[in-house]
Design a protein around this motif. Structure first.
Motif, PDB file in Angstrom:
ATOM      1  N   THR A 117      24.459  49.769  44.528  1.00 12.11           N
ATOM      2  CA  THR A 117      25.506  50.777  44.734  1.00 12.11           C
ATOM      3  C   THR A 117      24.896  52.148  45.022  1.00 12.11           C
ATOM      4  O   THR A 117      25.469  52.922  45.802  1.00 12.11           O
ATOM      5  CB  THR A 117      26.473  50.854  43.536  1.00 12.11           C
ATOM      6  N   LYS A 118      23.745  52.432  44.433  1.00 12.31           N
ATOM      7  CA  LYS A 118      23.062  53.697  44.724  1.00 12.31           C
ATOM      8  C   LYS A 118      22.668  53.740  46.198  1.00 12.31           C
ATOM      9  O   LYS A 118      22.869  54.749  46.870  1.00 12.31           O
ATOM     10  CB  LYS A 118      21.824  53.852  43.846  1.00 12.31           C
ATOM     11  N   ARG A 119      22.130  52.646  46.718  1.00  6.50           N
ATOM     12  CA  ARG A 119      21.742  52.572  48.131  1.00  6.50           C
ATOM     13  C   ARG A 119      22.974  52.688  49.033  1.00  6.50           C
ATOM     14  O   ARG A 119      22.917  53.309  50.092  1.00  6.50           O
ATOM     15  CB  ARG A 119      20.998  51.266  48.417  1.00  6.50           C
ATOM     16  N   MET A 120      24.077  52.102  48.614  1.00  5.55           N
ATOM     17  CA  MET A 120      25.312  52.197  49.382  1.00  5.55           C
ATOM     18  C   MET A 120      25.781  53.651  49.457  1.00  5.55           C
ATOM     19  O   MET A 120      26.216  54.118  50.520  1.00  5.55           O
ATOM     20  CB  MET A 120      26.389  51.299  48.764  1.00  5.55           C
ATOM     21  N   ASP A 121      25.689  54.360  48.338  1.00  4.48           N
ATOM     22  CA  ASP A 121      26.060  55.780  48.312  1.00  4.48           C
ATOM     23  C   ASP A 121      25.146  56.598  49.228  1.00  4.48           C
ATOM     24  O   ASP A 121      25.610  57.494  49.944  1.00  4.48           O
ATOM     25  CB  ASP A 121      25.992  56.335  46.891  1.00  4.48           C
ATOM     26  N   GLU A 122      23.848  56.280  49.207  1.00  7.75           N
ATOM     27  CA  GLU A 122      22.903  56.984  50.071  1.00  7.75           C
ATOM     28  C   GLU A 122      23.243  56.757  51.539  1.00  7.75           C
ATOM     29  O   GLU A 122      23.199  57.695  52.344  1.00  7.75           O
ATOM     30  CB  GLU A 122      21.470  56.516  49.790  1.00  7.75           C
ATOM     31  N   HIS A 123      23.589  55.526  51.871  1.00 11.06           N
ATOM     32  CA  HIS A 123      23.957  55.208  53.250  1.00 11.06           C
ATOM     33  C   HIS A 123      25.219  55.969  53.663  1.00 11.06           C
ATOM     34  O   HIS A 123      25.278  56.545  54.760  1.00 11.06           O
ATOM     35  CB  HIS A 123      24.174  53.696  53.415  1.00 11.06           C
ATOM     36  N   TYR A 124      26.206  56.006  52.779  1.00 16.15           N
ATOM     37  CA  TYR A 124      27.443  56.737  53.059  1.00 16.15           C
ATOM     38  C   TYR A 124      27.136  58.220  53.289  1.00 16.15           C
ATOM     39  O   TYR A 124      27.634  58.821  54.249  1.00 16.15           O
ATOM     40  CB  TYR A 124      28.446  56.570  51.912  1.00 16.15           C
ATOM     41  N   ASN A 125      26.328  58.804  52.414  1.00 15.51           N
ATOM     42  CA  ASN A 125      25.987  60.222  52.553  1.00 15.51           C
ATOM     43  C   ASN A 125      25.229  60.487  53.847  1.00 15.51           C
ATOM     44  O   ASN A 125      25.425  61.527  54.491  1.00 15.51           O
ATOM     45  CB  ASN A 125      25.193  60.712  51.344  1.00 15.51           C
ATOM     46  N   HIS A 126      24.368  59.549  54.235  1.00 17.13           N
ATOM     47  CA  HIS A 126      23.634  59.685  55.492  1.00 17.13           C
ATOM     48  C   HIS A 126      24.612  59.684  56.667  1.00 17.13           C
ATOM     49  O   HIS A 126      24.504  60.517  57.580  1.00 17.13           O
ATOM     50  CB  HIS A 126      22.619  58.546  55.621  1.00 17.13           C
ATOM     51  N   LEU A 127      25.564  58.773  56.649  1.00 17.81           N
ATOM     52  CA  LEU A 127      26.581  58.740  57.699  1.00 17.81           C
ATOM     53  C   LEU A 127      27.366  60.052  57.738  1.00 17.81           C
ATOM     54  O   LEU A 127      27.599  60.619  58.808  1.00 17.81           O
ATOM     55  CB  LEU A 127      27.564  57.587  57.465  1.00 17.81           C
ATOM     56  N   LYS A 128      27.759  60.520  56.568  1.00 17.74           N
ATOM     57  CA  LYS A 128      28.542  61.755  56.481  1.00 17.74           C
ATOM     58  C   LYS A 128      27.750  62.935  57.043  1.00 17.74           C
ATOM     59  O   LYS A 128      28.285  63.749  57.792  1.00 17.74           O
ATOM     60  CB  LYS A 128      28.950  62.016  55.027  1.00 17.74           C
ATOM     61  N   ASN A 129      26.477  63.014  56.685  1.00 19.79           N
ATOM     62  CA  ASN A 129      25.633  64.108  57.162  1.00 19.79           C
ATOM     63  C   ASN A 129      25.417  64.056  58.672  1.00 19.79           C
ATOM     64  O   ASN A 129      25.085  65.071  59.281  1.00 19.79           O
ATOM     65  CB  ASN A 129      24.286  64.105  56.440  1.00 19.79           C
TER      66      ASN A 129
END
Length: 71
Positions: free
Chosen positions: A44-56
């Motif tokens: 889930t931490k990696r999923m959050d990182e991926h989401y934040n990367h997309l958002k950025n």
């Protein structure tokens, strides 16, 4: 490619829904003993990182260039 603010908002909403559902699936795997709590947390931490990367990046996925295979 750059998305408009409205397009970004629409994609963000969908990505949030997807992230939430994927996290639910991971939680079930942990609950059923398929994954350990630590594995679930890591995923889930990696999923959050991926989401934040997309958002950025304005919700535009970074598509890799095709790799040419040499004979």
């Amino acid at each position: 490619v750059k998305l408009t603010t409205e397009q970004q908002k629409q994609i963000e909403k969908l990505e949030q829904q997807i992230l939430s559902k994927r996290k639910e699936v991971i939680e079930k795997y942990v609950q059923y003993g398929v994954l350990t709590k630590e594995q679930g947390t890591h995923i889930t931490k990696r999923m959050d990182e991926h989401y934040n990367h997309l958002k950025n990046n304005g919700f535009v996925p970074l598509l890799k260039k095709p790799q040419h295979h040499r004979p």
